[in-house]
Design a protein around this motif. Structure first.
Motif, PDB file in Angstrom:
ATOM      1  N   PHE A  24       0.838  -1.194   0.000  1.00 50.34           N
ATOM      2  CA  PHE A  24       0.000   0.000   0.000  1.00 50.34           C
ATOM      3  C   PHE A  24       0.872   1.243   0.000  1.00 50.34           C
ATOM      4  O   PHE A  24       1.701   1.429   0.887  1.00 50.34           O
ATOM      5  CB  PHE A  24      -0.914   0.002   1.223  1.00 50.34           C
ATOM      6  CG  PHE A  24      -1.758   1.229   1.324  1.00 50.34           C
ATOM      7  CD1 PHE A  24      -2.897   1.348   0.564  1.00 50.34           C
ATOM      8  CD2 PHE A  24      -1.398   2.273   2.147  1.00 50.34           C
ATOM      9  CE1 PHE A  24      -3.676   2.489   0.621  1.00 50.34           C
ATOM     10  CE2 PHE A  24      -2.160   3.417   2.214  1.00 50.34           C
ATOM     11  CZ  PHE A  24      -3.302   3.521   1.450  1.00 50.34           C
TER      12      PHE A  24
ATOM     13  N   TRP B 157      -6.053  -3.422   2.333  1.00 51.12           N
ATOM     14  CA  TRP B 157      -4.721  -2.956   2.745  1.00 51.12           C
ATOM     15  C   TRP B 157      -4.898  -2.245   4.080  1.00 51.12           C
ATOM     16  O   TRP B 157      -5.624  -1.262   4.165  1.00 51.12           O
ATOM     17  CB  TRP B 157      -4.147  -1.968   1.726  1.00 51.12           C
ATOM     18  CG  TRP B 157      -3.872  -2.544   0.382  1.00 51.12           C
ATOM     19  CD1 TRP B 157      -2.749  -3.219   0.006  1.00 51.12           C
ATOM     20  CD2 TRP B 157      -4.710  -2.479  -0.776  1.00 51.12           C
ATOM     21  NE1 TRP B 157      -2.845  -3.587  -1.322  1.00 51.12           N
ATOM     22  CE2 TRP B 157      -4.033  -3.149  -1.820  1.00 51.12           C
ATOM     23  CE3 TRP B 157      -5.959  -1.936  -1.035  1.00 51.12           C
ATOM     24  CZ2 TRP B 157      -4.573  -3.272  -3.099  1.00 51.12           C
ATOM     25  CZ3 TRP B 157      -6.498  -2.069  -2.294  1.00 51.12           C
ATOM     26  CH2 TRP B 157      -5.806  -2.728  -3.310  1.00 51.12           C
TER      27      TRP B 157
ATOM     28  N   ALA C 269      -4.588   1.574   4.427  1.00 48.80           N
ATOM     29  CA  ALA C 269      -5.625   2.480   3.940  1.00 48.80           C
ATOM     30  C   ALA C 269      -6.432   3.072   5.091  1.00 48.80           C
ATOM     31  O   ALA C 269      -7.069   4.114   4.935  1.00 48.80           O
ATOM     32  CB  ALA C 269      -6.547   1.754   2.979  1.00 48.80           C
TER      33      ALA C 269
ATOM     34  N   VAL D  38      -1.120   1.685  -5.397  1.00 47.89           N
ATOM     35  CA  VAL D  38      -0.593   0.439  -4.827  1.00 47.89           C
ATOM     36  C   VAL D  38       0.554  -0.081  -5.681  1.00 47.89           C
ATOM     37  O   VAL D  38       0.728   0.317  -6.839  1.00 47.89           O
ATOM     38  CB  VAL D  38      -1.696  -0.648  -4.682  1.00 47.89           C
ATOM     39  CG1 VAL D  38      -2.612  -0.321  -3.539  1.00 47.89           C
ATOM     40  CG2 VAL D  38      -2.459  -0.827  -5.979  1.00 47.89           C
TER      41      VAL D  38
END
Lengths: 161, 397
Positions: free
Chosen positions: A54, A102, A105, A73
């Protein structure tokens, strides 16, 4: 995969749902907000893409068009970058969260939510991250004025704007 | 939290004054040994281990951490908004302030970004000197944490040693750039000024001395039994989780992922020099610290090669009076001392960027803390927090 091969792969898999743009060898695919989650899942789980790393999630004020949201990403195994982009309306814009795909995030969505005023549905811990709870307004939108500049003009000889 | 059960057993619950914690007074003596309640503990914002102002709200069950929530933003200066009001030359002076111990590395990222969008070719000499300065900055930064991490674990001496070394490098940097903390040495299209005569000799003479000192740290800290007991097996981060959080730099490498953009996607002339990306095996606090030392050794190796490669020639290209990046977007990723730094630019072809996203290393690295702290003991908290190596300005921006 290089940007061209990535473009071919994504267009073959997803068809008209994605609009690819390549700038400086970096692929950005624009999707409708409704496809955000589906394409993000594809980036994460498709073994040919394998975007396990990420990078960031953030917004861009696109003025009349709305608010752009950008998810960047990377694949540590295949060493390629993909950017996923969508545009949500300025008022009441919302997107499904990708913080379960992820973990990184989580904070990036909270930051984007408070700075741009976009809601992330299903976020496990919504709430302000950088700003105080009582803060009003969305600082990174263009209509939000930089207060120091409002109060006092730029002291330099030339205005950089 | 089992308030109702405690009430059934004749306990009295009470709320702390600020409403964040609940305590229980148990009247029955037999129950006193069995009942526990979660306790909320505030660490920070002012804490010596936070390198700035970071607060962590820890929920404890006895001495075990049930959950930890970092509270950030105390130093949020809205750099991304400010950058929209600054021209590209001013932004260079702005960005060396988010991670204040890696200033040249931050500047380099912005310079590369604007040059990429403008299609500028930078003279070779400038690029090699930029690499030299970036590597010295990396060592300066790592020395800071090589000193402070043992300090947080109770060993004061390494801090003095690290700062003795830092001072020698600082003297070199100060001589070259005129600055001490915010060097502002990179420019769009090159450098502020050329190296002064004799600077390379001084730089050369520092390398063997530092190499000896790194050996010293290794025996002093890595060989220390107490350090082993405090840092080994503590705060283990599996590689998959590290990637999912977007952790980078020493934190990612300690987990065994050899991701370093100098190697995987080389910028400047990093593809023309020899160096290794050190990786750890356990992903614990000990490995993260060991990686710092290994990275410093690699930087010294790089500096030695760079010394021999700096060609003669100009150090910058001539730019128009007004620097404007053409319309479009650009993305640049560089390996900063603390991890991966990315800048993403949206330009509308004006003097100022339309949007400049700063993806800083510490922001993603610190977001791993809730994962690392959950389930560990309170006494290990500082040993874990310190090993994530962050600068608060780099988190909050």
């Amino acid at each position: 995969m290089d940007a061209a091969a990535l473009t071919d792969h994504l267009v073959a898999e997803l068809g008209d749902a994605v609009i690819p743009v390549v700038e400086h060898d970096l692929l950005t695919v624009t999707v409708a907000p409704g496809d955000w989650r589906r394409v993000a899942e594809r980036l994460r789980t498709d073994p040919n893409l394998g975007c396990d790393y990420f990078e960031f999630l953030s917004g861009v004020d696109e003025e009349a068009e709305g608010l752009g949201v950008l998810l960047h990403v990377y694949s540590t195994g295949r060493r390629h970058h993909v950017q996923l982009r969508t545009i949500v309306p300025r008022e009441g814009g919302s997107l499904p969260t990708v913080s379960d795909l992820w973990f990184g995030a989580n904070w990036h969505e909270r930051e984007t939510a408070e700075l741009f005023g976009i809601e992330f549905e299903g976020h496990p811990n919504p709430g302000k991250l950088l700003l105080p709870e009582e803060f009003v307004g969305y600082p990174l939108r263009k209509e939000f004025a930089l207060l120091t500049r409002e109060a006092k003009p730029w002291p330099g000889a030339k205005e950089p704007e | 939290m089992s308030i109702s059960i405690d009430q059934q057993l004749g306990g009295t619950t009470f709320q702390s004054a600020d409403g964040t914690g609940v305590g229980i007074i148990v009247h029955d003596k037999a129950d006193q040994e069995l009942r526990t309640a979660d306790m909320t503990l505030n660490v920070g914002p002012q804490h010596p281990a936070t390198h700035g102002v970071l607060r962590v709200i820890v929920t404890l069950d006895g001495e075990r951490i049930e959950s930890a929530e970092p509270v950030i933003g105390y130093m949020h200066r809205s750099f991304e908004k400010l950058a929209e009001y600054r021209d590209y030359r001013q932004i260079i002076a702005l960005v060396n302030r988010h991670d204040w111990v890696s200033s040249v590395c931050n500047e380099l990222g912005v310079a590369l970004l604007v040059e990429k969008q403008m299609g500028l070719e930078v003279p070779e000499r400038a690029t090699w000197i930029r690499m030299l300065m970036a590597e010295w900055t990396r060592i300066l930064n790592h020395l800071m944490f090589v000193g402070s991490y043992p300090l947080e674990l109770g060993a004061i001496t390494p801090m003095f040693y690290a700062f003795r070394e830092r001072e020698e490098i600082q003297a070199l940097m100060e001589w070259i750039t005129g600055g001490r903390l915010h060097l502002t040495y990179c420019r769009v299209g090159g450098l502020k000024q050329d190296l002064p005569r004799g600077a390379l000799d001084m730089s050369r003479s520092l390398v063997p001395r530092l190499r000896e000192r790194i050996d010293e740290y290794e025996t002093l800290v890595l060989g220390n039994e107490i350090f082993h007991a405090r840092a080994k097996g503590v705060g283990v981060l599996p590689p998959g989780v590290a990637c999912s959080y977007g952790a980078s730099g020493p934190i990612l490498q300690a987990s065994g992922v050899a991701e370093d953009s100098r190697k995987t996607e080389p910028y400047c002339f990093y593809d023309q020099v020899e160096f290794d990306v050190p990786v750890g095996t356990n992903g614990d606090s000990y490995d993260r610290f060991a990686i710092l030392l290994a990275r410093m050794r690699e930087s010294l190796k790089l500096i030695e090669q760079i010394h021999e490669r700096i060609p003669a020639g100009p150090i910058s290209v001539k730019l128009p009076k007004v620097v404007k990046a053409p319309e479009g977007t650009a993305y640049v990723r560089t390996e900063n001392p603390l991890g991966q730094l990315s800048y993403y630019l949206v330009s509308h072809g004006e003097k100022t960027p339309w949007r400049l996203k700063m993806r800083t290393a510490s922001f993603n690295n610190v977001s791993v803390l809730p994962y690392l702290l959950q389930g560990s003991m309170l006494s290990d908290m500082i040993a874990i927090m310190g090993s994530v190596f962050f600068i608060v300005g780099d988190i909050d921006r």
